[in-house]
Design a protein around this motif. Structure first.
Motif, PDB file in Angstrom:
ATOM      1  N   PRO A  29       0.815  -1.216   0.000  1.00 44.74           N
ATOM      2  CA  PRO A  29       0.000   0.000   0.000  1.00 44.74           C
ATOM      3  C   PRO A  29       0.846   1.264   0.000  1.00 44.74           C
ATOM      4  N   GLU A  30       1.997   1.230   0.694  1.00 43.04           N
ATOM      5  CA  GLU A  30       2.876   2.392   0.693  1.00 43.04           C
ATOM      6  C   GLU A  30       3.381   2.691  -0.713  1.00 43.04           C
ATOM      7  N   GLN A  31       3.739   1.654  -1.451  1.00 42.24           N
ATOM      8  CA  GLN A  31       4.215   1.844  -2.824  1.00 42.24           C
ATOM      9  C   GLN A  31       3.112   2.404  -3.711  1.00 42.24           C
ATOM     10  N   LEU A  32       1.907   1.869  -3.608  1.00 45.01           N
ATOM     11  CA  LEU A  32       0.802   2.338  -4.437  1.00 45.01           C
ATOM     12  C   LEU A  32       0.468   3.799  -4.152  1.00 45.01           C
ATOM     13  N   LEU A  33       0.568   4.203  -2.896  1.00 50.37           N
ATOM     14  CA  LEU A  33       0.334   5.599  -2.538  1.00 50.37           C
ATOM     15  C   LEU A  33       1.470   6.485  -3.013  1.00 50.37           C
ATOM     16  N   HIS A  34       2.703   6.026  -2.821  1.00 46.29           N
ATOM     17  CA  HIS A  34       3.889   6.813  -3.178  1.00 46.29           C
ATOM     18  C   HIS A  34       3.929   7.120  -4.671  1.00 46.29           C
ATOM     19  N   GLU A  35       3.610   6.137  -5.500  1.00 44.06           N
ATOM     20  CA  GLU A  35       3.719   6.336  -6.945  1.00 44.06           C
ATOM     21  C   GLU A  35       2.482   6.994  -7.542  1.00 44.06           C
ATOM     22  N   GLY A  36       1.434   7.153  -6.744  1.00 46.04           N
ATOM     23  CA  GLY A  36       0.231   7.814  -7.227  1.00 46.04           C
ATOM     24  C   GLY A  36      -0.765   6.901  -7.911  1.00 46.04           C
ATOM     25  N   THR A  37      -0.529   5.603  -7.889  1.00 49.26           N
ATOM     26  CA  THR A  37      -1.516   4.673  -8.442  1.00 49.26           C
ATOM     27  C   THR A  37      -2.821   4.759  -7.660  1.00 49.26           C
ATOM     28  N   CYS A  38      -2.707   4.925  -6.348  1.00 55.76           N
ATOM     29  CA  CYS A  38      -3.876   5.006  -5.472  1.00 55.76           C
ATOM     30  C   CYS A  38      -3.749   6.202  -4.539  1.00 55.76           C
ATOM     31  N   THR A  39      -4.874   6.603  -3.992  1.00 61.47           N
ATOM     32  CA  THR A  39      -4.912   7.569  -2.894  1.00 61.47           C
ATOM     33  C   THR A  39      -5.535   6.876  -1.694  1.00 61.47           C
ATOM     34  N   LYS A  40      -5.544   7.556  -0.574  1.00 64.39           N
ATOM     35  CA  LYS A  40      -6.139   6.956   0.620  1.00 64.39           C
ATOM     36  C   LYS A  40      -7.614   6.617   0.423  1.00 64.39           C
ATOM     37  N   ALA A  41      -8.267   7.347  -0.477  1.00 62.57           N
ATOM     38  CA  ALA A  41      -9.686   7.102  -0.732  1.00 62.57           C
ATOM     39  C   ALA A  41      -9.934   5.734  -1.355  1.00 62.57           C
ATOM     40  N   ASN A  42      -8.919   5.151  -1.978  1.00 62.26           N
ATOM     41  CA  ASN A  42      -9.084   3.835  -2.592  1.00 62.26           C
ATOM     42  C   ASN A  42      -9.172   2.710  -1.568  1.00 62.26           C
ATOM     43  N   PHE A  43      -8.657   2.942  -0.367  1.00 55.30           N
ATOM     44  CA  PHE A  43      -8.552   1.869   0.620  1.00 55.30           C
ATOM     45  C   PHE A  43      -9.738   1.880   1.579  1.00 55.30           C
ATOM     46  N   PHE A  44     -10.180   0.690   1.967  1.00 54.05           N
ATOM     47  CA  PHE A  44     -11.195   0.568   3.006  1.00 54.05           C
ATOM     48  C   PHE A  44     -10.759  -0.510   3.983  1.00 54.05           C
ATOM     49  N   GLU A  45     -11.195  -0.379   5.227  1.00 49.57           N
ATOM     50  CA  GLU A  45     -10.839  -1.344   6.268  1.00 49.57           C
ATOM     51  C   GLU A  45     -11.955  -2.361   6.473  1.00 49.57           C
ATOM     52  N   PRO A  46     -11.644  -3.637   6.345  1.00 46.31           N
ATOM     53  CA  PRO A  46     -12.622  -4.665   6.713  1.00 46.31           C
ATOM     54  C   PRO A  46     -12.893  -4.625   8.217  1.00 46.31           C
ATOM     55  N   GLU A  47     -13.951  -5.316   8.616  1.00 43.61           N
ATOM     56  CA  GLU A  47     -14.302  -5.376  10.030  1.00 43.61           C
ATOM     57  C   GLU A  47     -13.399  -6.363  10.765  1.00 43.61           C
ATOM     58  N   ARG A  48     -13.159  -6.083  12.047  1.00 45.72           N
ATOM     59  CA  ARG A  48     -12.318  -6.970  12.848  1.00 45.72           C
ATOM     60  C   ARG A  48     -13.063  -8.230  13.267  1.00 45.72           C
ATOM     61  N   MET A  49     -14.375  -8.144  13.345  1.00 42.90           N
ATOM     62  CA  MET A  49     -15.150  -9.350  13.672  1.00 42.90           C
ATOM     63  C   MET A  49     -16.271  -9.519  12.651  1.00 42.90           C
ATOM     64  N   LEU A  50     -16.098 -10.476  11.780  1.00 38.10           N
ATOM     65  CA  LEU A  50     -17.085 -10.783  10.765  1.00 38.10           C
ATOM     66  C   LEU A  50     -18.220 -11.593  11.374  1.00 38.10           C
ATOM     67  N   ASN A  51     -19.444 -11.302  10.934  1.00 39.65           N
ATOM     68  CA  ASN A  51     -20.568 -12.167  11.271  1.00 39.65           C
ATOM     69  C   ASN A  51     -20.197 -13.591  10.885  1.00 39.65           C
ATOM     70  N   GLU A  52     -20.421 -14.543  11.775  1.00 40.39           N
ATOM     71  CA  GLU A  52     -19.958 -15.906  11.524  1.00 40.39           C
ATOM     72  C   GLU A  52     -20.748 -16.627  10.439  1.00 40.39           C
TER      73      GLU A  52
END
Length: 301
Positions: A29-52
Motif C-alpha cells: 500500500p505504501e508503494q501504491l500511494l507513493h507512486e500515485g496509483t492510489c490515494t487513501k480514498a481507494n482503501f477501506f478497512e474490513p471489520e475486525r469481527m465478521l458475522n460468523e
C-alpha cells in the motif's frame, strides 16, 4: 473508483521464520500511494469481527469454533504451519470480510481488490499451508446466498493448486474452480478442480500465456459466469523460493493484463485476492503485486 481492502492487522508479525512474507502487506500500500496509483480514498478497512454466518456457509462449525477458541488439536494446527493465536485467527476473519466487501464493490465498479487473501489451501474442515479460512470461497458463497451472483468462476493462477477451494466446491456446479499451477509444486497430492492445468517446471512467459489465452476465454464461454474471483499469486515468477515456474515479472504482468482485460471486455465483475509471492528480493514481490493494481486502474478506470 478502485476499492482495496487493507487492514493494519494484515501486517501482524508471524513467529520467527515466517516474518519475511508479511513485509509485502506493509510495503505494497505504501508503494501504491507513493507512486500515485492510489490515494487513501481507494482503501477501506474490513471489520475486525465478521458475522460468523458467511464463514459457516463454507466451513464446518466444529472446525471454525476450534479455531476461534484456539482448541484445534495439535496435529491439525501443525498442518496450518504456524502456532495458532487469537490475533492470527482474527486476522484470517478480517481477510475474509475484506473479500466479502470487495466482492460487493466489484459488483458496483467492475473490479475490487484485497491486498491479502487467496487462502486457497483452507478446506471445509481443516487448514493447511498458512491458510485457515478460504476467503474467496466465503465471498463466493456469500454473493450467492444474498442473490447477488448465480454462476461463479474462480480463476486461480497461484503457483500452488487451490486444493482447499477444489474440495469445498467439488459437488457444486454453481461454482467452477479453475487452477493453473505448477505440476511439481505443493500440494504434492492434489485435489480435483473442475479444471486443472498442471505446468512443467521453468515454463516460459510465451508458453504460459499461450496456454492461458487458449483456456480462459473458452472456459468463460462455456460456463457463462456472472462473477469471477481471481487469485493473482506472483509466486509464478522464476525467482520465487516456493515456486518452480519460469515467468518474468513482465510475463506475470501480461498474465494479469489478459485476465483483467478479458473480464472488462465481457463485463464480468472480478474480485482479486493477492495470493503468494516469495522471491528473495522484497522489491520483486512488491513490484509484481503492484502491477495488478496498476493494471486494474488503467483497464477499469
Amino acid at each position: 473508483m478502485l476499492k482495496i481492502a487493507f487492514h493494519p492487522i494484515y501486517r501482524h508479525p508471524l513467529p520467527e521464520g515466517h516474518r519475511f512474507p508479511m513485509l509485502k502487506y506493509e510495503l505494497l500500500p505504501e508503494q501504491l500511494l507513493h507512486e500515485g496509483t492510489c490515494t487513501k480514498a481507494n482503501f477501506f478497512e474490513p471489520e475486525r469481527m465478521l458475522n460468523e454466518n458467511p464463514i459457516l456457509a463454507v466451513h464446518d462449525p466444529d472446525y471454525f469454533y476450534d479455531l476461534l477458541n484456539i482448541t484445534l488439536d495439535q496435529r491439525a494446527a501443525r498442518k496450518i504451519g504456524f502456532p495458532l493465536s487469537e490475533v492470527l485467527v482474527e486476522r484470517e476473519i478480517v481477510i475474509a470480510d475484506g473479500t466479502i466487501k470487495a466482492s460487493k464493490f466489484a459488483l458496483e465498479h467492475g473490479i475490487a481488490m484485497n491486498i491479502a487473501g487467496g487462502t486457497h489451501h483452507a478446506y471445509t474442515n481443516r487448514g493447511e499451508a498458512f491458510c485457515m479460512l478460504n476467503d474467496q470461497a466465503i465471498g463466493a458463497r456469500h454473493l450467492q446466498n444474498k442473490g447477488l451472483a448465480k454462476q461463479i468462476l474462480i480463476v486461480d493462477l497461484d503457483v500452488h493448486q487451490g486444493n482447499g477451494t477444489a474440495e469445498i466446491f467439488a459437488n457444486d456446479t454453481s461454482v467452477f474452480t479453475f487452477s493453473m499451477h505448477g505440476k511439481h509444486n505443493y500440494p504434492f497430492k492434489k485435489e480435483v478442480s473442475d479444471l486443472d492445468v498442471a505446468l512443467e517446471n521453468d515454463i516460459s512467459d510465451t508458453e504460459y500465456l499461450s496456454i492461458l489465452k487458449q483456456t480462459l476465454p473458452k472456459l468463460i464461454q462455456e460456463q457463462q459466469p456472472d462473477f469471477i474471483y481471481y487469485l493473482s499469486g506472483v509466486d509464478v515468477i522464476k525467482t520465487d523460493k516456493l515456486g518452480k515456474l519460469g515467468l518474468t515479472v513482465e510475463g506475470c504482468k501480461q498474465r494479469d493484463q489478459f485476465v483483467l482485460e478479458t473480464c472488462k471486455a465481457l463485463n464480468i465483475p472480478v474480485m482479486c485476492s493477492m495470493g503468494g509471492g516469495y522471491s528473495p528480493d522484497i522489491k520483486t514481490i512488491v513490484d509484481a503485486h503492484a502491477n495488478t493494481f496498476r493494471l486494474a486502474q488503467d483497464i477499469f478506470f
